[in-house]
Design an enzyme around this catalytic site. Sequence first.
Site, PDB file in Angstrom:
ATOM      1  N   GLY A  45       0.851  -1.191   0.000  1.00 24.34           N
ATOM      2  CA  GLY A  45       0.000   0.000   0.000  1.00 24.34           C
ATOM      3  C   GLY A  45       0.883   1.237   0.000  1.00 24.34           C
ATOM      4  O   GLY A  45       2.013   1.214  -0.504  1.00 24.34           O
TER       5      GLY A  45
ATOM      6  N   ILE B 125       2.488   2.935   2.461  1.00 23.44           N
ATOM      7  CA  ILE B 125       3.766   2.880   3.194  1.00 23.44           C
ATOM      8  C   ILE B 125       4.666   1.790   2.602  1.00 23.44           C
ATOM      9  O   ILE B 125       5.882   1.972   2.473  1.00 23.44           O
ATOM     10  CB  ILE B 125       3.523   2.669   4.704  1.00 23.44           C
ATOM     11  CG1 ILE B 125       2.712   3.852   5.257  1.00 23.44           C
ATOM     12  CG2 ILE B 125       4.840   2.546   5.461  1.00 23.44           C
ATOM     13  CD1 ILE B 125       2.180   3.665   6.666  1.00 23.44           C
TER      14      ILE B 125
ATOM     15  N   ARG C 277      -3.086  -9.221  -0.807  1.00 28.73           N
ATOM     16  CA  ARG C 277      -4.351  -9.850  -1.197  1.00 28.73           C
ATOM     17  C   ARG C 277      -4.495  -9.917  -2.707  1.00 28.73           C
ATOM     18  O   ARG C 277      -5.151 -10.784  -3.245  1.00 28.73           O
ATOM     19  CB  ARG C 277      -5.525  -9.070  -0.602  1.00 28.73           C
ATOM     20  CG  ARG C 277      -5.669  -9.268   0.892  1.00 28.73           C
ATOM     21  CD  ARG C 277      -6.768  -8.400   1.404  1.00 28.73           C
ATOM     22  NE  ARG C 277      -6.593  -7.011   0.992  1.00 28.73           N
ATOM     23  CZ  ARG C 277      -7.454  -6.041   1.227  1.00 28.73           C
ATOM     24  NH1 ARG C 277      -8.568  -6.287   1.873  1.00 28.73           N
ATOM     25  NH2 ARG C 277      -7.204  -4.798   0.849  1.00 28.73           N
TER      26      ARG C 277
ATOM     27  N   THR D 210       6.497  -2.300  11.280  1.00 27.28           N
ATOM     28  CA  THR D 210       6.038  -0.957  11.670  1.00 27.28           C
ATOM     29  C   THR D 210       4.521  -0.868  11.522  1.00 27.28           C
ATOM     30  O   THR D 210       3.967   0.214  11.511  1.00 27.28           O
ATOM     31  CB  THR D 210       6.674   0.146  10.797  1.00 27.28           C
ATOM     32  OG1 THR D 210       6.372  -0.118   9.427  1.00 27.28           O
ATOM     33  CG2 THR D 210       8.166   0.246  11.002  1.00 27.28           C
TER      34      THR D 210
ATOM     35  N   ARG E  87       1.356  -3.164  13.002  1.00 27.40           N
ATOM     36  CA  ARG E  87       0.744  -3.297  14.324  1.00 27.40           C
ATOM     37  C   ARG E  87       1.337  -4.533  14.980  1.00 27.40           C
ATOM     38  O   ARG E  87       1.550  -5.568  14.322  1.00 27.40           O
ATOM     39  CB  ARG E  87      -0.777  -3.480  14.213  1.00 27.40           C
ATOM     40  CG  ARG E  87      -1.550  -2.221  13.870  1.00 27.40           C
ATOM     41  CD  ARG E  87      -1.595  -1.211  15.023  1.00 27.40           C
ATOM     42  NE  ARG E  87      -2.400  -0.057  14.691  1.00 27.40           N
ATOM     43  CZ  ARG E  87      -1.936   1.064  14.119  1.00 27.40           C
ATOM     44  NH1 ARG E  87      -0.647   1.182  13.831  1.00 27.40           N
ATOM     45  NH2 ARG E  87      -2.745   2.066  13.854  1.00 27.40           N
TER      46      ARG E  87
ATOM     47  N   GLU F 272       1.179  -3.345  23.424  1.00 30.10           N
ATOM     48  CA  GLU F 272       1.691  -2.001  23.684  1.00 30.10           C
ATOM     49  C   GLU F 272       1.000  -1.379  24.889  1.00 30.10           C
ATOM     50  O   GLU F 272      -0.215  -1.554  25.029  1.00 30.10           O
ATOM     51  CB  GLU F 272       1.430  -1.115  22.445  1.00 30.10           C
ATOM     52  CG  GLU F 272       2.586  -1.114  21.489  1.00 30.10           C
ATOM     53  CD  GLU F 272       2.354  -0.212  20.291  1.00 30.10           C
ATOM     54  OE1 GLU F 272       2.611  -0.684  19.181  1.00 30.10           O
ATOM     55  OE2 GLU F 272       1.923   0.943  20.460  1.00 30.10           O
TER      56      GLU F 272
ATOM     57  N   HIS G   3       6.855   2.958  18.986  1.00 31.83           N
ATOM     58  CA  HIS G   3       5.781   3.394  18.069  1.00 31.83           C
ATOM     59  C   HIS G   3       6.018   4.840  17.603  1.00 31.83           C
ATOM     60  O   HIS G   3       5.207   5.737  17.856  1.00 31.83           O
ATOM     61  CB  HIS G   3       4.400   3.245  18.733  1.00 31.83           C
ATOM     62  CG  HIS G   3       3.298   3.055  17.723  1.00 31.83           C
ATOM     63  ND1 HIS G   3       2.208   2.258  17.925  1.00 31.83           N
ATOM     64  CD2 HIS G   3       3.115   3.598  16.481  1.00 31.83           C
ATOM     65  CE1 HIS G   3       1.410   2.302  16.868  1.00 31.83           C
ATOM     66  NE2 HIS G   3       1.942   3.113  15.979  1.00 31.83           N
TER      67      HIS G   3
ATOM     68  N   GLY H 244       6.600   5.659  14.296  1.00 25.05           N
ATOM     69  CA  GLY H 244       6.481   5.743  12.836  1.00 25.05           C
ATOM     70  C   GLY H 244       6.140   7.127  12.315  1.00 25.05           C
ATOM     71  O   GLY H 244       6.809   7.645  11.418  1.00 25.05           O
TER      72      GLY H 244
END
Length: 324
Positions: A159, A161, A181, A240, A242, A271, A289, A291
């Site tokens: 996607g 990122i 997918r 990066t 989840r 987290e 976290h 990013g």
Amino acid sequence: MADASPRIVVTREIPQAALDLLREIGDVWWPQPDKALSPGELHQVIAGADAVVSTLQDRVDAAFADAAGPRLKVVSTVAVGYDNIDVPALTSRGIVVTNTPGVLTDATADLAFGLLLAVTRRLGEGERLLRSRTPWSFHLGFMLGSGLQGKTLGIVGLGQIGRAMARRALAFGMDIRYSGRRRADEAIERELGATYLSFEELLSSSDVVSLHCPLTPLTHHLIDADALARMKPSAYLINTTRGPVVDESALAKALADGTIAGAGLDVFENEPEVHPDLLELDNVALAPHLGSATVETRTAMATLAARNAVAVLTGTQPPTPVRG
Ligand SMILES: NC(=O)C1=CN([C@@H]2O[C@H](COP(=O)(O)OP(=O)(O)OC[C@H]3O[C@@H](n4cnc5c(N)ncnc54)[C@H](O)[C@@H]3O)[C@@H](O)[C@H]2O)C=CC1
Ligand SMILES: O=CC(=O)O
């Protein structure tokens, strides 16, 4: 009689520019001083809200909608990932959900690539050595890492990122492959020189596997002990996206026993907890976290989230709705 100003609840402090946008059209509440609200506190403060500007820490589900009550028109999350939001539970009540795609793409890809360099070039390990005041001297076999040129980067989820990560890797001379997918557009494949592979082929043939798919029921523990066993012993894993996309106990074991060479992690399964075994390992680079954590990016995210909320409250189309 004119309607009262809309009540807008912001669940964590956000940059001033975004607060100013919200204040132009409504009464804005946010926790001062800033703090994480417990689920009970969250449900209390959103009662009667017309809009909630939320973060990825907030559980947004049917109970949240019930606590907010019938005035709630929009939940605007200051994040691209919305795995914390039960979108159907909200949309079935006529509540619009929005997120912040695009504006954090480069910052997150920079961080992912930074983690890749940190783990392959042993930057954290080197810094810990110096800070421990352990004597050292330069020699040709000292703290050798792994180069990236000519290596293959396997991207899971090509996607926004994932593509930005691929562009950075191209500049470092890496070859790109991806799984997901479905196949990406031909133009994207051509631009990145990217080859589409099955997930299993991607795991077994990549020198670096970088995760950029969202957390969904399908991607929960996508990287488990089986997936790690398919990777090369010389390979690195970068996460990066989840934390729960990776089985953290299985990863800690794979890093300790040499199933894979190393990992770079910005996100964690529970987290803000980090699996204690990971904290003991030198072959993992860890970030809390971070990013999207630049001043510019967080300002852009919060401003976009505010514009989304304002649009819904003023009866126009929000710039970036989640289509759930
Ligand atoms: N560490 C951090 O601070 C940040 C983390 N993120 C995470 O990165 C994720 C991706 O963000 P974007 O690239 O902007 O989203 P995106 O929607 O542009 O890309 C996600 C890609 O994953 C693919 N995908 C969906 N399900 C998949 C599956 N089952 N297997 C493989 N691929 C699958 C999609 O087709 C899409 O190509 C977010 O969902 C979020 O969890 C995003 C920003 C910052
Ligand atoms: O993790 C951050 C996000 O925007 O998603």
